[in-house]
Design a protein around this motif. Structure first.
Motif, mmCIF file in Angstrom:
data_model
loop_
_atom_site.group_PDB
_atom_site.id
_atom_site.type_symbol
_atom_site.label_atom_id
_atom_site.label_comp_id
_atom_site.label_asym_id
_atom_site.label_seq_id
_atom_site.Cartn_x
_atom_site.Cartn_y
_atom_site.Cartn_z
ATOM 1 N N PHE A 142 -24.163 10.025 18.504
ATOM 2 C CA PHE A 142 -24.451 9.437 17.197
ATOM 3 C C PHE A 142 -23.327 8.505 16.766
ATOM 4 C CE2 PHE A 142 -27.827 11.327 14.274
ATOM 5 C CZ PHE A 142 -28.726 11.545 15.307
ATOM 6 N N VAL A 143 -22.082 8.969 16.946
ATOM 7 C CA VAL A 143 -20.933 8.162 16.527
ATOM 8 C C VAL A 143 -20.850 6.880 17.343
ATOM 9 C CG1 VAL A 143 -18.414 8.096 16.404
ATOM 10 C CG2 VAL A 143 -19.650 10.131 15.636
ATOM 11 N N LEU A 144 -21.092 6.965 18.635
ATOM 12 C CA LEU A 144 -21.075 5.756 19.473
ATOM 13 C C LEU A 144 -22.149 4.769 19.033
ATOM 14 C CD1 LEU A 144 -20.455 7.235 23.046
ATOM 15 C CD2 LEU A 144 -18.871 5.866 21.662
ATOM 16 N N ALA A 145 -23.340 5.275 18.720
ATOM 17 C CA ALA A 145 -24.413 4.397 18.249
ATOM 18 C C ALA A 145 -24.045 3.746 16.927
ATOM 19 C CB ALA A 145 -25.709 5.197 18.107
ATOM 20 N N GLN A 146 -23.397 4.508 16.045
ATOM 21 C CA GLN A 146 -22.974 3.965 14.760
ATOM 22 C C GLN A 146 -21.923 2.878 14.940
ATOM 23 O OE1 GLN A 146 -21.732 7.684 13.118
ATOM 24 N NE2 GLN A 146 -23.823 8.358 12.715
ATOM 25 N N LEU A 147 -20.970 3.102 15.831
ATOM 26 C CA LEU A 147 -19.958 2.081 16.107
ATOM 27 C C LEU A 147 -20.601 0.815 16.658
ATOM 28 C CD1 LEU A 147 -17.167 4.290 17.733
ATOM 29 C CD2 LEU A 147 -16.980 3.056 15.573
ATOM 30 N N GLY A 148 -21.542 0.981 17.573
ATOM 31 C CA GLY A 148 -22.228 -0.178 18.126
ATOM 32 C C GLY A 148 -22.987 -0.959 17.071
ATOM 33 N N GLY A 149 -23.683 -0.258 16.196
ATOM 34 C CA GLY A 149 -24.421 -0.926 15.125
ATOM 35 C C GLY A 149 -23.508 -1.666 14.173
ATOM 36 N N ALA A 150 -22.369 -1.063 13.850
ATOM 37 C CA ALA A 150 -21.425 -1.697 12.927
ATOM 38 C C ALA A 150 -20.820 -2.961 13.536
ATOM 39 C CB ALA A 150 -20.321 -0.710 12.566
ATOM 40 N N LEU A 151 -20.419 -2.897 14.799
ATOM 41 C CA LEU A 151 -19.814 -4.062 15.443
ATOM 42 C C LEU A 151 -20.829 -5.184 15.631
ATOM 43 C CD1 LEU A 151 -17.569 -2.284 18.095
ATOM 44 C CD2 LEU A 151 -16.867 -3.298 15.912
ATOM 45 N N LEU A 152 -22.074 -4.825 15.912
ATOM 46 C CA LEU A 152 -23.119 -5.841 16.021
ATOM 47 C C LEU A 152 -23.349 -6.522 14.675
ATOM 48 C CD1 LEU A 152 -25.289 -7.284 17.671
ATOM 49 C CD2 LEU A 152 -26.846 -5.386 17.145
ATOM 50 N N ALA A 153 -23.334 -5.737 13.604
ATOM 51 C CA ALA A 153 -23.503 -6.314 12.267
ATOM 52 C C ALA A 153 -22.378 -7.293 11.949
ATOM 53 C CB ALA A 153 -23.546 -5.208 11.214
ATOM 54 N N LEU A 154 -21.153 -6.928 12.311
ATOM 55 C CA LEU A 154 -20.016 -7.822 12.068
ATOM 56 C C LEU A 154 -20.203 -9.137 12.820
ATOM 57 C CD1 LEU A 154 -17.204 -8.389 10.937
ATOM 58 C CD2 LEU A 154 -16.251 -7.161 12.903
ATOM 59 N N ALA A 155 -20.655 -9.052 14.068
ATOM 60 C CA ALA A 155 -20.869 -10.270 14.854
ATOM 61 C C ALA A 155 -21.972 -11.135 14.254
ATOM 62 C CB ALA A 155 -21.218 -9.893 16.297
ATOM 63 N N VAL A 156 -23.048 -10.509 13.808
ATOM 64 C CA VAL A 156 -24.158 -11.253 13.219
ATOM 65 C C VAL A 156 -23.731 -11.924 11.921
ATOM 66 C CG1 VAL A 156 -26.427 -11.002 12.122
ATOM 67 C CG2 VAL A 156 -25.974 -9.908 14.322
ATOM 68 N N VAL A 157 -22.988 -11.203 11.090
ATOM 69 C CA VAL A 157 -22.530 -11.783 9.825
ATOM 70 C C VAL A 157 -21.601 -12.954 10.082
ATOM 71 C CG1 VAL A 157 -21.115 -11.352 7.778
ATOM 72 C CG2 VAL A 157 -22.877 -9.712 8.455
ATOM 73 N N ARG A 158 -20.750 -12.872 11.077
ATOM 74 C CA ARG A 158 -19.870 -13.994 11.404
ATOM 75 C C ARG A 158 -20.674 -15.219 11.833
ATOM 76 N NH1 ARG A 158 -15.038 -10.711 14.618
ATOM 77 N NH2 ARG A 158 -13.742 -10.317 12.769
ATOM 78 N N GLY A 159 -21.831 -14.971 12.468
ATOM 79 C CA GLY A 159 -22.689 -16.084 12.847
ATOM 80 C C GLY A 159 -23.463 -16.665 11.683
ATOM 81 N N ILE A 160 -23.867 -15.789 10.744
ATOM 82 C CA ILE A 160 -24.660 -16.239 9.598
ATOM 83 C C ILE A 160 -23.786 -16.899 8.538
ATOM 84 C CG2 ILE A 160 -26.046 -15.442 7.628
ATOM 85 C CD1 ILE A 160 -27.156 -13.265 9.450
ATOM 86 N N ALA A 161 -22.652 -16.256 8.237
ATOM 87 C CA ALA A 161 -21.804 -16.714 7.132
ATOM 88 C C ALA A 161 -20.350 -16.640 7.568
ATOM 89 C CB ALA A 161 -22.055 -15.851 5.893
ATOM 90 N N PRO A 162 -19.890 -17.578 8.380
ATOM 91 C CA PRO A 162 -18.547 -17.488 8.960
ATOM 92 C C PRO A 162 -17.402 -17.734 7.993
ATOM 93 C CG PRO A 162 -19.593 -19.545 9.574
ATOM 94 C CD PRO A 162 -20.645 -18.728 8.880
ATOM 95 N N ALA A 163 -17.669 -18.389 6.872
ATOM 96 C CA ALA A 163 -16.578 -18.723 5.960
ATOM 97 C C ALA A 163 -15.990 -17.475 5.340
ATOM 98 C CB ALA A 163 -17.080 -19.657 4.846
#
Length: 224
Positions: free
Chosen positions: A194-215
């Motif tokens: 569960f913790v590994l899945a949560q870490l993966g989801g969080a890091l993916l969200a960070l990458a997506v947000v950097r792509g959507i709103a990098p400023a």
């Protein structure tokens, strides 16, 4: 820093007391209707999140979640020392919140979980739930900062219902819920995945947000 750590501890403990306590109450009053028990559990959790983020956010950023703290560290919003202190307090306070819930319902304080939560569907659910939570926090802080408590509460309420795992989305919550055999529990053996899945989801969200709103933008989750 002391004020921020106290706020994180109090908030995380009360969050876990709500999650576990409302699960106990919901199950006892639902007469075997699992859907009704889950509705009560989700509603109480969402309500508590809204209040806790609103009142404690100005003090600590109201992370209450190690993956939120990790993402804020990776963004440079907080330092490494602060992040480690936050995560330690969150984990200890989460366990304290479970013990508090057990005490309020006159249950054994320590009762290792027995509810099986394993398999690809559960792990995917945790990744999705955590991804959505971090997406909500990062983009909500940028575009609707004043609405952030309601946005987070709404996401968690929804994710309780549309994910197979009922949306733990928080390593400290997952760890602490391995200490209860109540409606909200999880087997200790199922915690690492569960913790590994949560870490993966969080890091993916960070990458997506950097792509959507990098400023760079200021965040209410920065520690004052």
């Amino acid at each position: 820093m002391r004020r921020a750590l106290l706020a994180e501890g109090v908030g995380t403990a009360l969050l876990l007391a709500t999650v576990v306590g409302s699960g106990v109450m919901g199950e006892s009053l639902a007469g075997g209707n699992v859907a009704l028990a889950l509705l009560a559990n989700a509603a109480a959790t969402a309500g508590a999140l809204y209040v806790l983020i609103t009142v404690l956010g100005p003090v600590s950023g109201a992370h209450f979640n190690p993956v939120v703290t990790l993402v804020m560290r990776l963004r440079g919003d907080i330092g490494t020392r602060t992040a480690l202190a936050y995560i330690a307090v969150q984990c200890v306070a989460a366990v304290a919140g479970v013990l508090l819930a057990h005490a309020m319902f006159d249950l054994a304080w320590i009762q290792p979980g027995v509810r099986a939560r394993a398999g690809g569907a559960q792990w995917l659910s945790e990744g999705v739930a955590t991804f959505g939570l971090l997406l909500t926090i990062l983009l909500g802080a940028r575009h609707r900062a004043r609405a952030l408590p309601a946005l987070v509460a709404a996401w968690i309420f929804a994710a309780y219902w549309f994910t197979a795992s009922t949306s733990f989305a928080n390593p400290a919550v997952t760890l602490a819920r391995a200490l209860t055999r109540t409606f909200s529990g999880i087997r200790p053996d199922d915690v690492p995945a569960f913790v590994l899945a949560q870490l993966g989801g969080a890091l993916l969200a960070l990458a997506v947000v950097r792509g959507i709103a990098p400023a760079t933008a200021s965040s209410p989750h920065e520690v004052p």
